[in-house]
Design a protein around this motif. Structure first.
Motif, PDB file in Angstrom:
ATOM      1  N   GLY A  13       0.835  -1.205   0.000  1.00 17.55           N
ATOM      2  CA  GLY A  13       0.000   0.000   0.000  1.00 17.55           C
ATOM      3  C   GLY A  13       0.868   1.252   0.000  1.00 17.55           C
ATOM      4  O   GLY A  13       0.740   2.128  -0.868  1.00 17.55           O
ATOM      5  N   GLU A  32      10.172   2.800   6.615  1.00  9.32           N
ATOM      6  CA  GLU A  32       9.860   1.365   6.681  1.00  9.32           C
ATOM      7  C   GLU A  32      10.737   0.735   7.758  1.00  9.32           C
ATOM      8  O   GLU A  32      11.954   0.842   7.714  1.00  9.32           O
ATOM      9  N   LYS A  42       2.667 -13.236   2.627  1.00  8.74           N
ATOM     10  CA  LYS A  42       1.567 -12.262   2.564  1.00  8.74           C
ATOM     11  C   LYS A  42       0.867 -12.452   1.234  1.00  8.74           C
ATOM     12  O   LYS A  42       1.167 -13.389   0.502  1.00  8.74           O
ATOM     13  N   GLY A  43      -0.044 -11.549   0.912  1.00 12.82           N
ATOM     14  CA  GLY A  43      -0.856 -11.720  -0.290  1.00 12.82           C
ATOM     15  C   GLY A  43      -0.029 -11.766  -1.568  1.00 12.82           C
ATOM     16  O   GLY A  43       0.964 -11.056  -1.709  1.00 12.82           O
ATOM     17  N   PHE A 137       8.491   4.255  12.638  1.00 12.55           N
ATOM     18  CA  PHE A 137       7.652   5.416  12.972  1.00 12.55           C
ATOM     19  C   PHE A 137       7.077   5.183  14.372  1.00 12.55           C
ATOM     20  O   PHE A 137       6.429   4.171  14.628  1.00 12.55           O
ATOM     21  N   ASP A 291      -4.179  -2.382   5.277  1.00 11.18           N
ATOM     22  CA  ASP A 291      -4.492  -3.116   6.505  1.00 11.18           C
ATOM     23  C   ASP A 291      -4.572  -2.213   7.738  1.00 11.18           C
ATOM     24  O   ASP A 291      -5.098  -2.635   8.768  1.00 11.18           O
ATOM     25  N   GLY A 303      -6.941  -8.828   0.275  1.00 13.54           N
ATOM     26  CA  GLY A 303      -6.273  -7.919   1.217  1.00 13.54           C
ATOM     27  C   GLY A 303      -5.290  -6.977   0.553  1.00 13.54           C
ATOM     28  O   GLY A 303      -5.388  -5.752   0.675  1.00 13.54           O
TER      29      GLY A 303
END
Ligand SMILES: Cc1cc2nc3c(=O)[nH]c(=O)nc-3n(C[C@H](O)[C@H](O)[C@H](O)COP(=O)(O)OP(=O)(O)OC[C@H]3O[C@@H](n4cnc5c(N)ncnc54)[C@H](O)[C@@H]3O)c2cc1C
Length: 445
Positions: A13, A32, A42-43, A137, A291, A303
């Protein structure tokens, strides 16, 4: 440090959004937390709408070059026979080509490959794209994003801050949203194993009590998803790989050799499905995508696609704001207006797909088998199902559709024309409604 748009999280995303913004001359900074590729599954299934978005981003050739096309979804009902090949009960094939679009297939691409292509695309606009790996972050302080990289703290001041951190999102926490979570009575084991070269079709193999999803990847690999009861994981792990060898071989003998090449249990990942959806996607100059805002049940393979589709709409909006000299935060509602109802719809669709596989008995299996077969027999159901999961459009199921699917009404003979379907494909004006509105009204809302 100052930037136009700050993005927390460089998953699919965050990277789609960043690449899109940088390509349009918007300064974007991504933090990141990971320094290198993640080994976590993952997808991997890119739906047709996502492929259309990646084409506009200028990366479709690379993506197609690294992917395995999925033209159909095959639903195979079998009877499992101990230590023997299974007995076939029913086979239904639903086709992406029933959707009246040139994006007539889905694509299996390893998750980290998709990310790497997006990162490379973003980096090609080096003047605008600033990517910080290994940068976590931590939240906001004095209206700025607080980042920890190695032991150093940096503050980033942006005009708008986007949370793309996935399921655990400090940006979402700062927005004070309501989150509603739904859990399921089943979990999944997932692992990628080798496949024979001619094992090229995606399929879902089911008995009255087993589910095995098989999605071929490039390089003669196949991603497998095996359903287990919630809470059964520890027990199965104790039984060891022999349990999986036997289950996979009895459900799909063609994968006997592939599954036996699996030597370490640690390659098998437990996947616990749950869903949630926040009540709002933006607040002031903060917004969340992917997500961070919603998680769908993995059954419909949506997703990652929802994350990319969020990024596309938000990216287009922020780029337009920059081009038109408009303050970003005043227009964020358009992003929520477009995306929230679409996500709500797909959440519901994937929830229903999950229910179809949630009960283990022969009676439920018969109901499921007939319902899936009806989708093929009734063209309107077929078109609606594939159009809706493709992300290219939305055509709601009616009570009559559900009655046909449930066998209360007979299957309809009528074929759905491409022209009829076009009314339900998302137009550019529906994807990016602010553009039309401002073209019509001049520069005032
Ligand atoms: C085990 C598993 C299997 C799945 N299988 C499928 C599937 O088959 N099909 C499908 O469509 N979807 C699947 N999904 C869902 C899909 O992977 C996600 O929906 C998709 O990756 C969401 O993208 P995202 O960018 O929103 O979040 P993510 O992909 O989670 O990316 C978030 C990124 O943010 C980083 N990050 C997190 N917190 C911070 C922080 N504080 N600071 C900096 N960086 C941070 C993370 O390291 C990560 O790189 C699966 C998910 C899981 C977990």
């Amino acid at each position: 440090m100052k930037t136009d748009v700050f993005i927390a999280g460089g998953g699919v995303g965050g990277l789609t959004l960043a690449a899109k913004l940088a390509s349009r001359g918007v300064h974007v900074t991504i933090a990141e937390q990971l320094k290198k590729e993640s080994p976590v599954y993952k997808g991997e299934l890119l739906q047709p709408k996502t492929l259309a978005i990646l084409e506009r981003l200028g990366v479709i050739n690379e993506i197609e070059g690294c992917g395995h096309p999925i033209d159909q979804l095959r639903f195979q009902e079998i009877n499992r026979i101990p230590e023997s090949p299974p007995e076939e009960v029913n086979l239904t094939e639903l086709n992406y080509s029933r959707v009246a679009s040139r994006y007539d297939h889905a694509l299996m691409v390893p998750h980290e490959t998709t990310k790497s292509i997006l990162r490379k695309k973003g980096a090609s606009y080096d003047q605008y794209f600033h990517y910080f790996p290994g940068a976590r972050f931590l939240g906001f302080e004095n209206g700025m994003a607080k980042i920890k990289q190695k032991k150093e703290i940096t503050y980033i001041e942006a005009k708008v801050y986007i949370g793309a951190e996935g399921r655990s999102s400090p940006t979402r926490d700062a927005m004070n949203v309501q989150v509603e979570r739904k859990d399921y009575n089943h979990h999944f084991l997932t692992v990628t194993i080798p496949r024979p070269e001619d094992f090229t079709k995606g399929k879902i193999i089911t008995t009255s009590s087993c589910f095995l999803g098989l999605f071929p990847l490039p390089d003669n690999e196949v991603r497998t998803v095996f359903l287990i009861k919630a809470g059964e994981y520890k027990n199965i792990k104790e039984k060891g790989l022999e349990y999986l060898y036997r289950a996979y071989s009895e459900l799909e003998p063609e994968l006997t050799e592939g599954v036996r090449s699996l030597k370490e249990w640690k390659k098998v990942q437990l996947m616990i499905p749950f869903t949630y959806h926040v009540d709002h996607y933006y607040s002031g100059n903060l917004a969340i995508i992917g997500d961070a805002a919603h998680t769908v049940h993995p059954m419909a393979g949506e997703g990652m696609n929802l994350a990319v589709q969020d990024a596309d709409v938000l990216g287009e909006l922020l780029a337009w704001c920059k081009e038109e000299g408009k303050p970003y935060h005043e227009y964020l509602h358009y992003y929520e207006d477009v995306r929230k109802p679409r996500v709500e719809f797909l959440l519901q669709l994937s929830h229903l797909s999950a229910l179809v596989y949630s009960f283990r008995n022969e009676w439920w299996r018969k109901l499921r088998m007939n319902a899936v077969q009806r989708i093929l027999d009734d063209d309107q159901l077929h078109v609606k199902q594939m159009l809706n999961i493709s992300g290219l459009g939305r055509w709601d199921f009616t009570l009559i559709d559900r009655a046909v699917q449930g066998g209360v009404l007979p299957a309809r003979k009528k074929q759905i024309s491409a022209e009829t379907q076009r009314n339900f494909l998302f137009s550019e004006a529906e994807d990016y409604p602010w553009k039309e509105r401002y073209r019509k009204d001049g520069s005032h809302e």
